[in-house]
Structures are given as C-alpha cells and as structure tokens.
Design an enzyme around this catalytic site. Structure first.
Site, mmCIF file in Angstrom:
data_model
loop_
_atom_site.group_PDB
_atom_site.id
_atom_site.type_symbol
_atom_site.label_atom_id
_atom_site.label_comp_id
_atom_site.label_asym_id
_atom_site.label_seq_id
_atom_site.Cartn_x
_atom_site.Cartn_y
_atom_site.Cartn_z
ATOM 1 C CB SER A 96 34.150 10.523 9.227
ATOM 2 O OG SER A 96 33.888 11.832 9.620
ATOM 3 C CG MET A 154 42.347 15.490 7.764
ATOM 4 S SD MET A 154 42.378 16.384 9.306
ATOM 5 C CE MET A 154 44.146 16.557 9.488
ATOM 6 C CG HIS A 210 34.026 18.010 10.497
ATOM 7 N ND1 HIS A 210 34.492 16.758 10.822
ATOM 8 C CD2 HIS A 210 33.054 17.819 9.576
ATOM 9 C CE1 HIS A 210 33.828 15.857 10.133
ATOM 10 N NE2 HIS A 210 32.961 16.455 9.359
ATOM 11 C CG MET A 224 26.496 13.976 8.123
ATOM 12 S SD MET A 224 25.805 12.631 7.160
ATOM 13 C CE MET A 224 27.274 11.798 6.638
ATOM 14 C CD GLU A 237 42.445 20.863 12.851
ATOM 15 O OE1 GLU A 237 42.216 20.467 14.019
ATOM 16 O OE2 GLU A 237 42.420 22.067 12.526
ATOM 17 C CB VAL A 264 42.034 19.998 6.506
ATOM 18 C CG1 VAL A 264 43.139 19.869 7.539
ATOM 19 C CG2 VAL A 264 41.395 21.380 6.590
#
Ligand code: PAF
Length: 284
Positions: free
Chosen positions: A186, A184, A37, A30, A35, A176
């Site tokens: 968004s 991690m 992704h 999205m 990192e 990650v």
C-alpha cells in the site's frame, strides 16, 4: 458477499458457521487492497467453505508519529475487489467496538519481535499480535493466510499461535511483485515516479545476493555488504537494515548454513519499504 460491522454479529456468525460444520478461511487486512491482498484471498478460497476477510486500520500497530492518520482508507473500492475473488464476509469493525473504553490487554511475542523492523518500529508487533489474536477469537478461522512480504510479522503470528495453542493453521503466501520486481505494498503509492524507479533496486540487489549464495558464498556479512553498498550508492535511498536470519527463529546468522531469509528495510524519500528473499528455495 456480506459486510459485517460489529464484533458481536461477526462472532455469532462464526459460531453459527462452525456449528454447521463449515470451515472458515481468514485473511486479515488493513484495506487499501491491491493484487498482493487479492492473491492471499485466492490462496485462502479453496481452503474452506467460507472466506472471511477483515478490513481494520489497527491504531495499536502504528508507532507514535507514524502514518496512521494518513493511511489510505478506500473501503468502497476494497469491497468491489473482494467479490470477484470469492470473499463471503467482509468484517470491518469500528475502533471503539474492537478497543472499547478500558481496553488494556496486549500480547507480546517477545524475542522474535526484536531486531529487524522491531528495532525501528517500537510496539509495532505487539499491536499486530494483539489485533490478530482478537480477530482470530472473533472470526474463529480454521486457517489464516499472511503474506511473506511482512516476513517478521508472519513469524510473530506463527510463534504466537504455537505458544498460545491456538487452533488455527497459518499459511504464508509468496510476495506478489510488480513487473520490475518491486514488492506490492500500500505504501508504494506514496513514491514519486522517480522514487518508484529507484524502488526496483531493492529486489534487484536481493536477487543478486541470492545468486551469489547459489554460487557458493556462505558468509552472511559478504552477502549483506554487497546489498548495503549497492543501495547506498543511490543518494535517495537510506538503508535502515539489511540482515540475514534463520528462516524460522529469525536469529542472526554469520554463516548461511540453514534455511535463511535476507530481509531489508529502506527509506526512499519519505516512504519506508521492506522486502526479503529466501536464499535457498527449500520449503519449510
Ligand atoms: O499485514 C497487515 O495488513 C496487518 O499487520 C494485519 C495483519 C492486518 C494486522 O493489522
């Protein structure tokens, strides 16, 4: 690297690539790439000749009143991050192209979408399954990579692929983490500096639970209670769920006697965070 913005162009390009005998790897996103992704893209890269990623903030998977409008859209920055990891095509469809007027067909992976996040985000996994199936039909990948952080999502996709006989291999990729263990996401950028510090507690308690499991504790409730109580001691953290599930079916476990995942969701301030850990290291 090419940017393709229409469904018809992407579909024709994928058919052409397949016609030439090329293997397509796919990472749906999205956007607002971090990192986590990029590590999915790096994992996908050697699996195929052509690496396609999609960037589409899917309205169908945001339950009413959630953060769809506020979801960060950072397309230009995202493109800059894709090229160095070897992305060949960024597919970024518009909403009216993907969901034209009259659109009414959805996919529901009924059982595995229940419980955990499914209980707190009604319709979310139906939205995810629907968009992922559509993207698979358009991009026609041989292999697609999903993060293990959204573990229930990964299980939903795997089940859908099996149930609908889709000809695509699904790879799960390890979460990650930041240096202090925070997964991690968004959504981490919504945390205030104080909340960000507290967010490290999630992984701290998950790893503690795994250590207790490794020392021989097999009672799910005992493992869950430690995590719940530990997190509840922080007044800024409100626990949505902590649960231990069969790693494949996501059935709740009383005794951890098979490959299992411990999953949790919390709110820290206004931000909802999820995380999980495999209690055993066994590969599935
Ligand atoms: O994990 C995500 O970012 C989304 O749920 C996905 C798989 C791209 C579908 O919109």
């Amino acid at each position: 690297m090419r940017v393709i913005k229409t469904v018809s162009e992407m579909s024709a390009e994928a058919a052409r690539l397949r016609g030439e005998g090329k293997h397509i790897a796919f990472v749906p996103t999205m956007g607002n790439l971090h990192e986590g992704h990029l590590s999915l893209m790096r994992a996908a890269r050697p699996r195929a000749n052509v690496l396609v990623i999609s960037i589409f903030v899917n309205p169908l998977q945001f339950e009413p009143g959630s953060d769809f409008d506020a979801y960060p859209r950072t397309f230009r920055e995202d493109l800059k991050k894709c090229e160095p990891v070897g992305v060949d095509i960024v597919f970024a469809p518009t909403e009216p192209d993907l969901y034209p007027e009259g659109f009414q067909t959805t996919v529901e992976v009924t059982e595995i979408s229940k419980g955990l996040c499914g209980d707190f985000r009604p319709g979310h996994f139906k939205g995810v399954a629907t968009v992922v199936l559509k993207l698979f039909n358009i991009v026609k990948p041989h292999v697609a990579v999903f993060g293990e952080k959204d573990y229930q999502q990964l299980c939903v996709i795997r089940r859908m692929v099996k149930d609908l006989n889709l000809d695509v291999e699904i790879l799960g990729h390890p979460t990650v983490r930041e240096a202090d263990g925070l997964a991690m996401s968004s959504r981490n950028q919504y945390l205030s500096p104080d909340e960000r510090k507290r967010a490290a507690l999630l992984y701290k308690f998950l790893t503690e639970a795994r250590k207790r499991y490794e020392r021989g504790e097999r009672r799910a409730q005992a493992l869950i209670a430690r995590v719940q109580n530990g997190l509840a001691r922080d007044p800024r953290i409100s626990v949505e769920y902590v649960s231990i599930r069969d790693r494949e079916t996501l059935a709740p476990l009383d005794t951890v006697d098979r490959p299992a995942v411990m999953a949790l969701a919390v709110h820290i301030g206004k931000t909802r965070l999820i995380d999980n850990i495999f209690l055993d290291q066994q590969k599935m």
